[in-house]
Scaffold this active site. Sequence first.
Site, short mmCIF file in Angstrom:
data_model
loop_
_atom_site.label_atom_id
_atom_site.label_comp_id
_atom_site.label_asym_id
_atom_site.label_seq_id
_atom_site.Cartn_x
_atom_site.Cartn_y
_atom_site.Cartn_z
N CYS A 59 3.18 -3.03 39.69
CA CYS A 59 2.38 -3.56 38.56
C CYS A 59 1.57 -3.16 38.24
O CYS A 59 0.34 -3.18 38.25
CB CYS A 59 2.30 -5.20 38.49
SG CYS A 59 1.90 -5.65 37.03
N HIS A 92 -1.26 -3.65 41.51
CA HIS A 92 -0.81 -4.01 41.88
C HIS A 92 0.15 -3.59 42.35
O HIS A 92 1.07 -3.26 41.61
CB HIS A 92 -1.54 -5.50 42.62
CG HIS A 92 -2.52 -6.09 42.54
ND1 HIS A 92 -3.25 -6.21 41.28
CD2 HIS A 92 -3.48 -6.23 42.96
CE1 HIS A 92 -4.34 -6.28 41.42
NE2 HIS A 92 -4.95 -6.59 43.28
N ARG A 107 8.07 -3.73 43.14
CA ARG A 107 7.29 -3.84 41.94
C ARG A 107 6.17 -3.30 41.90
O ARG A 107 5.19 -4.44 42.03
CB ARG A 107 7.51 -5.03 41.00
CG ARG A 107 7.25 -5.46 39.46
CD ARG A 107 7.51 -6.73 38.81
NE ARG A 107 7.09 -7.88 39.77
CZ ARG A 107 5.84 -8.21 40.29
NH1 ARG A 107 5.05 -8.31 38.82
NH2 ARG A 107 5.42 -9.33 40.62
N HIS A 126 -8.15 2.99 39.89
CA HIS A 126 -8.05 0.88 39.82
C HIS A 126 -6.77 1.42 39.07
O HIS A 126 -6.49 1.80 37.82
CB HIS A 126 -8.36 0.16 39.84
CG HIS A 126 -7.40 -1.12 39.88
ND1 HIS A 126 -7.02 -1.90 41.52
CD2 HIS A 126 -7.28 -1.91 38.72
CE1 HIS A 126 -6.23 -3.22 41.09
NE2 HIS A 126 -6.60 -2.80 39.20
N ASP A 178 8.74 -7.85 44.94
CA ASP A 178 10.38 -8.24 44.38
C ASP A 178 11.09 -7.92 43.22
O ASP A 178 11.29 -8.32 41.76
CB ASP A 178 9.21 -9.68 43.91
CG ASP A 178 8.51 -9.13 42.67
OD1 ASP A 178 8.33 -7.95 42.45
OD2 ASP A 178 7.36 -10.57 42.19
N CYS A 186 7.62 -9.43 33.04
CA CYS A 186 5.98 -9.64 33.89
C CYS A 186 4.82 -9.09 32.51
O CYS A 186 3.64 -9.63 32.43
CB CYS A 186 5.54 -8.97 35.16
SG CYS A 186 5.20 -6.95 34.86
#
Length: 170
Positions: free
Chosen positions: A154, A140, A152, A137, A144, A100
Amino acid sequence: MKNKLILGCFITALTIGFFVVAAAKDKKDKKGSVMSDKVVKTDAEWKKILNPEQYEVLREKGTERPFTGKYYKSKEKGKYVCAACGLELFLSDGKFDSGCGWPSFSQPADPKHVASREDNSFGMHRVEVYCPRCGGHLGHVFEDGPAPTGLRYCINSASLKFIPDEAKKK
Ligand code: FE
């Protein structure tokens, strides 16, 4: 009668002693918790500590461009800590190549070290993950990912600092 009185006093003292010890242990347990030492700083203070990219991601919920972060391809053994406060977030063992463009992990180093909340920004429904100690932060989490968690995480490279395993450094 006198003996009974002495015995009564002794039992009372024992009971009080028990509660004092229990209270002290409880206090110690709370103090030992990782989450008790939250890191709170003003925006100006964070700007002094973080570089502009880290500040934008960690404090303003920015997202680095895919395939540009310094850790997305990394396969080195070690741990990833919060770039803002140093809390251990992920281990290299939980990292996988999701394709990704961002570092992806199937699980946190400790479930208590990565917090999550709903994020409905940009017309999307996502689950944001953030550092529970400094509120930074991270990225996310999506459903999947690979087994066994199916998750996952990310994560932006800018939110992380990699610390290689001791054996690797020598
Ligand atoms: Fe943090």
